[in-house]
Design a protein around this motif. Structure first.
Motif, PDB file in Angstrom:
ATOM      1  N   LYS B  12       0.779  -1.063  -0.040  1.00 10.41           N
ATOM      2  CA  LYS B  12       0.045  -0.028  -0.014  1.00 10.41           C
ATOM      3  C   LYS B  12       0.824   1.309  -0.029  1.00 10.41           C
ATOM      4  O   LYS B  12       0.716   2.185  -0.802  1.00 10.41           O
ATOM      5  CB  LYS B  12      -0.734   0.057   1.261  1.00 10.41           C
ATOM      6  CG  LYS B  12      -2.352   0.549   1.043  1.00 10.41           C
ATOM      7  CD  LYS B  12      -3.258   0.154   2.114  1.00 10.41           C
ATOM      8  CE  LYS B  12      -4.409   1.311   2.118  1.00 10.41           C
ATOM      9  NZ  LYS B  12      -5.135   1.126   3.281  1.00 10.41           N
ATOM     10  N   ARG B  13       1.932   1.143   0.906  1.00 11.91           N
ATOM     11  CA  ARG B  13       2.811   2.506   0.797  1.00 11.91           C
ATOM     12  C   ARG B  13       3.367   2.554  -0.534  1.00 11.91           C
ATOM     13  O   ARG B  13       3.713   3.653  -0.769  1.00 11.91           O
ATOM     14  CB  ARG B  13       3.845   2.109   2.282  1.00 11.91           C
ATOM     15  CG  ARG B  13       4.691   3.108   2.576  1.00 11.91           C
ATOM     16  CD  ARG B  13       4.853   2.987   4.052  1.00 11.91           C
ATOM     17  NE  ARG B  13       5.496   1.679   4.466  1.00 11.91           N
ATOM     18  CZ  ARG B  13       6.720   1.357   4.149  1.00 11.91           C
ATOM     19  NH1 ARG B  13       7.523   2.140   3.497  1.00 11.91           N
ATOM     20  NH2 ARG B  13       6.940   0.060   4.609  1.00 11.91           N
ATOM     21  N   TRP B  14       3.994   1.426  -1.067  1.00 14.31           N
ATOM     22  CA  TRP B  14       4.479   1.744  -2.439  1.00 14.31           C
ATOM     23  C   TRP B  14       3.498   2.239  -3.387  1.00 14.31           C
ATOM     24  O   TRP B  14       4.093   3.096  -4.096  1.00 14.31           O
ATOM     25  CB  TRP B  14       5.291   0.305  -2.837  1.00 14.31           C
ATOM     26  CG  TRP B  14       6.296  -0.139  -1.937  1.00 14.31           C
ATOM     27  CD1 TRP B  14       6.922   0.458  -0.939  1.00 14.31           C
ATOM     28  CD2 TRP B  14       6.632  -1.724  -1.940  1.00 14.31           C
ATOM     29  NE1 TRP B  14       7.708  -0.395  -0.523  1.00 14.31           N
ATOM     30  CE2 TRP B  14       7.601  -1.806  -0.958  1.00 14.31           C
ATOM     31  CE3 TRP B  14       5.980  -2.968  -2.427  1.00 14.31           C
ATOM     32  CZ2 TRP B  14       8.150  -3.070  -0.563  1.00 14.31           C
ATOM     33  CZ3 TRP B  14       6.601  -4.327  -1.956  1.00 14.31           C
ATOM     34  CH2 TRP B  14       7.592  -4.262  -1.189  1.00 14.31           C
ATOM     35  N   GLN B  15       2.447   1.874  -3.451  1.00 17.64           N
ATOM     36  CA  GLN B  15       1.578   2.558  -4.418  1.00 17.64           C
ATOM     37  C   GLN B  15       1.303   3.972  -4.050  1.00 17.64           C
ATOM     38  O   GLN B  15       1.472   4.750  -4.987  1.00 17.64           O
ATOM     39  CB  GLN B  15       0.061   1.684  -4.054  1.00 17.64           C
ATOM     40  CG  GLN B  15       0.046   0.209  -5.240  1.00 17.64           C
ATOM     41  CD  GLN B  15      -1.046  -0.424  -4.161  1.00 17.64           C
ATOM     42  OE1 GLN B  15      -1.763  -0.331  -3.659  1.00 17.64           O
ATOM     43  NE2 GLN B  15      -1.035  -1.412  -5.222  1.00 17.64           N
ATOM     44  N   GLN B  16       1.063   4.193  -2.784  1.00 19.36           N
ATOM     45  CA  GLN B  16       1.160   5.750  -2.420  1.00 19.36           C
ATOM     46  C   GLN B  16       2.399   6.516  -3.053  1.00 19.36           C
ATOM     47  O   GLN B  16       2.260   7.550  -3.491  1.00 19.36           O
ATOM     48  CB  GLN B  16       1.192   5.754  -0.953  1.00 19.36           C
ATOM     49  CG  GLN B  16       0.481   7.017  -0.353  1.00 19.36           C
ATOM     50  CD  GLN B  16       0.607   7.164   1.195  1.00 19.36           C
ATOM     51  OE1 GLN B  16       0.714   5.996   1.813  1.00 19.36           O
ATOM     52  NE2 GLN B  16       0.414   8.252   1.958  1.00 19.36           N
ATOM     53  N   LEU B  20       2.335   9.374  -5.730  1.00 17.32           N
ATOM     54  CA  LEU B  20       3.069  10.754  -5.416  1.00 17.32           C
ATOM     55  C   LEU B  20       4.120  11.135  -6.618  1.00 17.32           C
ATOM     56  O   LEU B  20       4.381  12.307  -6.750  1.00 17.32           O
ATOM     57  CB  LEU B  20       3.608  10.653  -4.066  1.00 17.32           C
ATOM     58  CG  LEU B  20       2.876  11.123  -2.744  1.00 17.32           C
ATOM     59  CD1 LEU B  20       3.526  11.149  -1.605  1.00 17.32           C
ATOM     60  CD2 LEU B  20       2.179  12.395  -2.931  1.00 17.32           C
ATOM     61  N   SER B  21       4.853   9.990  -6.822  1.00 15.38           N
ATOM     62  CA  SER B  21       6.041  10.515  -7.635  1.00 15.38           C
ATOM     63  C   SER B  21       5.773  10.658  -9.075  1.00 15.38           C
ATOM     64  O   SER B  21       6.215  11.444  -9.719  1.00 15.38           O
ATOM     65  CB  SER B  21       7.272   9.175  -7.523  1.00 15.38           C
ATOM     66  OG  SER B  21       6.516   8.154  -8.210  1.00 15.38           O
ATOM     67  N   VAL B  22       4.566  10.242  -9.384  1.00 12.69           N
ATOM     68  CA  VAL B  22       3.954  10.572 -10.689  1.00 12.69           C
ATOM     69  C   VAL B  22       3.692  12.042 -10.894  1.00 12.69           C
ATOM     70  O   VAL B  22       3.737  12.639 -11.514  1.00 12.69           O
ATOM     71  CB  VAL B  22       2.887   9.500 -11.163  1.00 12.69           C
ATOM     72  CG1 VAL B  22       2.343  10.116 -12.317  1.00 12.69           C
ATOM     73  CG2 VAL B  22       3.542   8.054 -11.521  1.00 12.69           C
ATOM     74  N   GLU B  63      13.809   0.597  -8.686  1.00 12.46           N
ATOM     75  CA  GLU B  63      13.107   1.487  -9.656  1.00 12.46           C
ATOM     76  C   GLU B  63      12.570   2.734  -8.746  1.00 12.46           C
ATOM     77  O   GLU B  63      12.796   3.639  -9.128  1.00 12.46           O
ATOM     78  CB  GLU B  63      12.402   0.752 -10.580  1.00 12.46           C
ATOM     79  CG  GLU B  63      11.563   1.621 -11.546  1.00 12.46           C
ATOM     80  CD  GLU B  63      10.410   1.142 -12.150  1.00 12.46           C
ATOM     81  OE1 GLU B  63      10.002   0.002 -12.118  1.00 12.46           O
ATOM     82  OE2 GLU B  63       9.573   2.277 -12.345  1.00 12.46           O
ATOM     83  N   PHE B  64      11.986   2.252  -7.676  1.00 14.47           N
ATOM     84  CA  PHE B  64      11.217   3.304  -6.827  1.00 14.47           C
ATOM     85  C   PHE B  64      12.429   4.255  -6.351  1.00 14.47           C
ATOM     86  O   PHE B  64      12.186   5.670  -6.152  1.00 14.47           O
ATOM     87  CB  PHE B  64      10.548   2.472  -5.513  1.00 14.47           C
ATOM     88  CG  PHE B  64       9.469   1.857  -5.966  1.00 14.47           C
ATOM     89  CD1 PHE B  64       8.525   2.543  -6.934  1.00 14.47           C
ATOM     90  CD2 PHE B  64       8.871   0.932  -5.107  1.00 14.47           C
ATOM     91  CE1 PHE B  64       7.178   2.094  -7.403  1.00 14.47           C
ATOM     92  CE2 PHE B  64       7.520   0.385  -5.490  1.00 14.47           C
ATOM     93  CZ  PHE B  64       6.974   0.788  -6.702  1.00 14.47           C
ATOM     94  N   VAL B  65      13.472   3.604  -5.951  1.00 15.97           N
ATOM     95  CA  VAL B  65      14.508   4.536  -5.213  1.00 15.97           C
ATOM     96  C   VAL B  65      15.037   5.572  -6.208  1.00 15.97           C
ATOM     97  O   VAL B  65      15.350   6.667  -5.948  1.00 15.97           O
ATOM     98  CB  VAL B  65      15.778   3.635  -4.550  1.00 15.97           C
ATOM     99  CG1 VAL B  65      16.787   4.705  -4.203  1.00 15.97           C
ATOM    100  CG2 VAL B  65      14.834   3.031  -3.634  1.00 15.97           C
ATOM    101  N   SER B  66      15.397   4.953  -7.440  1.00 15.69           N
ATOM    102  CA  SER B  66      16.020   5.698  -8.593  1.00 15.69           C
ATOM    103  C   SER B  66      14.819   7.011  -9.003  1.00 15.69           C
ATOM    104  O   SER B  66      15.398   7.803  -9.225  1.00 15.69           O
ATOM    105  CB  SER B  66      16.615   5.109  -9.575  1.00 15.69           C
ATOM    106  OG  SER B  66      15.974   4.300 -10.557  1.00 15.69           O
ATOM    107  N   THR B  67      13.786   6.723  -9.171  1.00 14.10           N
ATOM    108  CA  THR B  67      12.706   7.596  -9.383  1.00 14.10           C
ATOM    109  C   THR B  67      12.803   8.475  -8.251  1.00 14.10           C
ATOM    110  O   THR B  67      12.663   9.765  -8.460  1.00 14.10           O
ATOM    111  CB  THR B  67      11.317   7.272  -9.720  1.00 14.10           C
ATOM    112  OG1 THR B  67      11.082   5.630  -9.428  1.00 14.10           O
ATOM    113  CG2 THR B  67      10.944   7.367 -11.005  1.00 14.10           C
TER     114      THR B  67
END
Lengths: 233, 318
Positions: B12-16, B20-22, B63-67
């Protein structure tokens, strides 16, 4: 800084956040494709601008020269400073970053693009290609001087939950090492991209150890993967 | 903890975070919880690595971290303001840092021009060693006091045309010298010396045939910015090349990188000086006004440029 890479040409870069991320530097062929793509865009844009300005007489000629100057030198600087990619790089999922993985700054971008004459020497980016092929991170002279890398931008890799075959799960009869377990998991994750025939071909490598062949070998491996992933806790 | 449990716990946190990053890509301000989520995702990636979770999960978190970091540490983009700031903050410091290169380059540039000047002055036919007859005729025609092309009343169209030529040609040469400098300095030094020799020989030839008043009144004002900027660009390129030849105690890769960031303000400064020179050359130099105005303007510009150059290389500030 470097961790075990296996076959992949990955760079592990430590972040101040206390974790390392991996970057995959882009090679000569894909970067050449991106260059050609950008080149055609530049040719088309310049052609259009020149066609319109050519109706303006002498002043138009002057503006055409200015447009030519801006398109030759400014195209890369403007796009890369804005988002780290150009339309061509974006098409091939490439991105310019600093050596430490952070987004490239304006200074980096200006240096790497103003040094293009050196890479293009004597023609067709010969020296740049030679420099790129002599180092693992495929840096051309401009990249060395600016401290930048061109990397793959990975978009939407895989889905998180292995939702297929939730019912099948079976503890394997043999104990596997962690590397081997990961290989099995990776196989089951890659299956989504492989044709059934290829899946079976790969699974058959283990047919002796698993005592089954073809489709049942694939299924067995998948259920082993599910077990390792802990589908049911 | 098994991988699937870990995923269910954090998904859930990752989706959030993804949402947010988008949304906050390219925005100046980002919501405060973004940084918190980013740090948690960094933590998740480290956890996933140490627990040997599957490569796909690690790739996804990677990928999350690099975005996330590309959003947090995003560049400033390209703005005229940031270029000007680069110039204002660092140009004089960079003049000081690279003063030996600059003194040598400016000295070689004007020295060789003077040498060529005196050579052709005392041996007028020598100009034909360096230039072919056609281009000499063109230049003579340009500065002919009777119906001079340069000072004749120009249409606004041809003024813009010449402005375009100056931008394209002069700044192009400066950038080529900067880039070519990486070839062990050869690509910077050869064009620098060639241009200075050519300039000296031509001026002497113009004096020899007695056209000096149209010629010098035309070149004096913009020459201050233009010639000095070319010498600065040459010095910047040469430093990049020499950092490869003489990396001193550093590795070549590191020396090249340091040289690059040290001379960047120089090339930005040369770019701005050449822009100023192009404006003067296109809109002021060809004006049909008494020469005394042009010489006074020229004197002011030369004084200003040389003063700034001296103060920059000597003290590192203006």
């Amino acid at each position: 800084m470097m961790q075990y890479q296996g076959l992949d040409n990955k760079f592990f870069i430590k972040l101040p956040e206390g974790v390392s991320i991996n970057l995959v530097p882009a090679g000569i062929v894909v970067r050449s494709c991106a260059y050609l793509y950008d080149f055609f865009i530049r040719v088309i844009v310049f052609g259009l601008v020149a066609a319109i300005l050519s109706f303006l007489g002498d002043a138009g000629q002057g503006l055409i020269l200015i447009a030519y100057f801006i398109i030759t030198w400014g195209y890369y600087i403007a796009f890369e400073a804005k988002s780290g990619t150009t339309p061509g790089k974006k098409r091939f999922n490439l991105k310019v970053v600093q050596d430490n993985g952070l987004p490239a700054t304006l200074s980096n971008i200006i240096i790497r693009n103003l040094l293009r004459p050196a890479d293009a020497f004597p023609f067709g980016y010969c020296l740049g290609i030679a420099t790129m092929s002599f180092n693992k991170s495929y840096k051309r002279i401009g990249d060395w001087s600016a401290g930048t890398l061109v990397i793959y931008q990975e978009n939407n890799v895989g889905t998180l939950l292995n939702s297929e075959n939730t019912s099948q799960e079976e503890p394997p009869k043999i104990e596997l090492a962690i590397d081997e377990q990961q290989a099995v998991i990776e196989f089951s994750e890659r299956c989504k991209k492989l044709s059934p025939a290829r899946q079976e071909e790969l699974a058959n490598i283990l047919s002796e150890a698993l005592n089954v062949k073809d489709e049942s070998a694939t299924n067995k491996l998948k259920s082993m993967a599910n077990f390792y992933l802990g589908q049911k806790i | 903890m098994k991988q699937n449990q870990f995923v269910q716990l954090n998904e859930k946190r990752w989706q959030q975070f993804e949402a947010l990053s988008v949304n906050s890509a390219g925005e100046e301000d980002m919501p405060a919880e973004f940084t918190v989520l980013y740090r948690q995702v960094c933590n998740d990636l480290a956890t996933a690595r140490t627990r040997h979770y599957s490569p796909a999960l690690i790739a996804k978190l990677n990928e999350f971290v690099s975005t996330g970091q590309s959003i947090l540490y995003q560049g400033e983009g390209i703005k005229i303001g940031s270029l000007l700031r680069l110039f204002k903050q660092n140009f004089f410091r960079s003049l000081f840092e690279n003063r030996y290169y600059l003194w040598l380059s400016v000295g070689a540039f004007y020295g060789l021009a003077l040498l060529a000047y005196f050579w052709v002055r005392f041996d007028p036919d020598a100009v034909y060693y360096f230039l072919d007859v056609e281009s000499i005729k063109d230049i003579e025609k340009m500065y002919d006091p009777a119906g001079s092309v340069q000072t004749k009343e120009r249409s606004s169209g041809s003024t813009v045309l010449m402005f375009g030529v100056y931008i394209y040609n002069n700044i192009g040469i400066a950038f080529q010298m900067f880039g070519g400098g990486a070839l062990f300095g050869v690509g910077a030094i050869l064009p620098l010396l060639f241009n200075s020799f050519y300039f000296g020989a031509i001026s002497a030839h113009i004096v020899n045939i007695g056209y000096e008043s149209t010629f010098f009144s035309f070149v004096v004002t913009h020459g201050s910015f233009e010639l000095t900027a070319i010498a600065i660009a040459g010095a910047a390129g040469a430093k990049i090349g020499f950092s490869l030849l003489m990396p001193k105690q550093y590795s070549r890769a590191y020396a090249l990188k340091t040289a690059g960031s040290s001379v960047l303000p120089l090339i930005v400064g040369a770019f701005i000086m050449l822009l100023i020179a192009a404006v003067i050359e296109a809109f002021w130099s060809p004006l049909d006004i008494p020469n005394v105005f042009k010489y006074s303007a020229g004197a002011v510009c030369w004084f200003y440029v040389l003063l700034m150059f001296y103060r920059g290389t000597r003290y590192g500030h203006n």
